[in-house]
Scaffold this active site. Structure first.
Site, PDB file in Angstrom:
ATOM      1  N   ASP A 111      37.965 124.328  16.466  1.00  0.00           N
ATOM      2  CA  ASP A 111      39.040 124.376  15.488  1.00  0.00           C
ATOM      3  C   ASP A 111      39.347 122.979  14.948  1.00  0.00           C
ATOM      4  OD1 ASP A 111      40.266 123.345  17.731  1.00  0.00           O
ATOM      5  OD2 ASP A 111      41.866 124.842  17.823  1.00  0.00           O
ATOM      6  N   SER A 112      38.641 121.976  15.460  1.00  0.00           N
ATOM      7  CA  SER A 112      38.680 120.637  14.871  1.00  0.00           C
ATOM      8  C   SER A 112      38.229 120.651  13.421  1.00  0.00           C
ATOM      9  CB  SER A 112      37.811 119.671  15.676  1.00  0.00           C
ATOM     10  OG  SER A 112      36.527 120.225  15.917  1.00  0.00           O
ATOM     11  N   ASP A 171      36.007 128.576  18.845  1.00  0.00           N
ATOM     12  CA  ASP A 171      37.407 128.377  19.229  1.00  0.00           C
ATOM     13  C   ASP A 171      38.279 129.505  18.699  1.00  0.00           C
ATOM     14  OD1 ASP A 171      38.152 126.214  20.860  1.00  0.00           O
ATOM     15  OD2 ASP A 171      37.816 124.777  19.258  1.00  0.00           O
ATOM     16  N   LYS A 186      36.361 130.181  22.979  1.00  0.00           N
ATOM     17  CA  LYS A 186      37.042 129.143  23.748  1.00  0.00           C
ATOM     18  C   LYS A 186      38.531 129.224  23.494  1.00  0.00           C
ATOM     19  CE  LYS A 186      37.029 124.609  22.791  1.00  0.00           C
ATOM     20  NZ  LYS A 186      38.494 124.270  22.863  1.00  0.00           N
ATOM     21  N   GLU A 201      42.460 127.369  24.731  1.00  0.00           N
ATOM     22  CA  GLU A 201      43.164 126.312  25.439  1.00  0.00           C
ATOM     23  C   GLU A 201      44.183 126.905  26.399  1.00  0.00           C
ATOM     24  OE1 GLU A 201      44.816 123.524  22.693  1.00  0.00           O
ATOM     25  OE2 GLU A 201      42.916 123.199  21.643  1.00  0.00           O
ATOM     26  N   GLU A 227      39.549 117.678  28.717  1.00  0.00           N
ATOM     27  CA  GLU A 227      39.718 116.700  27.634  1.00  0.00           C
ATOM     28  C   GLU A 227      40.830 115.702  27.918  1.00  0.00           C
ATOM     29  OE1 GLU A 227      40.529 116.337  22.807  1.00  0.00           O
ATOM     30  OE2 GLU A 227      40.268 118.318  23.710  1.00  0.00           O
TER      31      GLU A 227
END
Length: 290
Positions: free
Chosen positions: A67-68, A106, A136, A138, A205
């Protein structure tokens, strides 16, 4: 036989190509860590387009459609505004452009936090629309139930602990995590919780190096470091950072090229040639055949 896609660099079109299935699988990547050790570290990079995926694919084990992309592709201030549509469109492009690497996508902010059922609906959509092998998400202990729910229903999950960019508003910035004893202990609890829930990979991270080492030793799944430790089971970087597309270089990034300078140089030459009418030349225009 399976149908994949080959990007024709002469036309920039992706053409279906029958080819034997050779793509890495979730079990194969998960099995790289055995008895607490990964003999061959896992290579992961982000990818957002079919052409970049094609270039990275021969060298990577995992391609992450991160999602960057909200920041490096769309110019957004953070990953928070990223939508499902963005992730699905770019995820499908990366799958089309790759053949060997495992592709994971993501889940954007707001698409999985409310409940396991919400997470399953959106994760299933991502996998259906992209062809990716997993998703993925978080979060640590708070997401353990959701990870177990998805895994039990056939959706492989890569977890993500430590610095979690989607929580930037709660964290107050992108600083390294785990400086205090309490925060270090929480990161360890988070890591152990998602590992027990069944994640097949764990991104660690922006944490103090010793925490990354301790997490890697404590969990059964492979860890993927970014701003963590060389002792993680693999590493990931944002491809734009690696290639030097931006002036800022975060501490955890090693810049392997300076493509922004190369692109600037090429466009400067092009602009000059357009303005002085030296482009196009006879070689770039069409005339009747004699």
């Amino acid at each position: 036989m399976s149908t994949t896609f080959t990007l024709d660099t002469s036309t920039s079109r992706a053409n279906p190509t029958p080819a034997p299935m050779k793509r890495l699988t979730v079990p194969a990547v998960r099995a790289r860590k055995a008895d607490g050790r990964t003999a061959e570290p896992i290579v992961m990079l982000t990818a957002y387009t079919a052409r970049m995926a094609q270039l990275l694919d021969p060298h990577c084990d995992v391609l992450l459609v991160g999602d960057s992309l909200g920041q490096v592709v769309y110019g957004l201030p953070s990953t928070v505004p990223v939508t499902m549509e963005m992730m699905c469109n770019h995820g499908a492009a990366v799958v089309r452009g790759s053949y060997h690497s495992l592709v994971i996508v993501d889940m954007p902010f707001g698409s999985y936090e409310a409940s396991p059922a919400q997470a399953f609906e959106n994760a299933a959509r991502i996998m259906k629309e992209t062809g990716a092998a997993g998703v993925k998400m978080e979060g640590g202990e708070a997401m353990a139930e959701t990870i177990a729910f998805l895994t039990a229903r056939g959706i492989p999950v890569c977890a993500h602990v430590g610095l979690t960019p989607q929580a930037v508003n709660t964290l107050g910035g992108y600083g390294a995590r785990g400086r205090s004893k309490a925060e270090a202990e929480k990161i360890m609890r988070d890591a152990c919780a998602v590992d027990a829930a069944g994640c097949f990979l764990l991104v660690v991270e922006g944490v103090m190096e010793q925490i990354a080492r301790d997490v890697t030793a404590a969990v059964s799944c492979p860890t993927i470091g970014i701003g963590a430790s060389v002792d993680c089971d693999g590493q990931v970087l944002v491809i734009d950072d690696l290639l030097g597309m931006f002036e800022r270089v975060p501490r955890f990034v090693k810049r392997y090229e300076s493509l922004a300078e190369t692109i600037t140089g090429a466009v400067t030459k092009y602009a000059a040639e357009v303005r002085n009418r030296s482009f196009p030349t006879d070689e770039q225009v069409y005339r009747p055949k004699k």
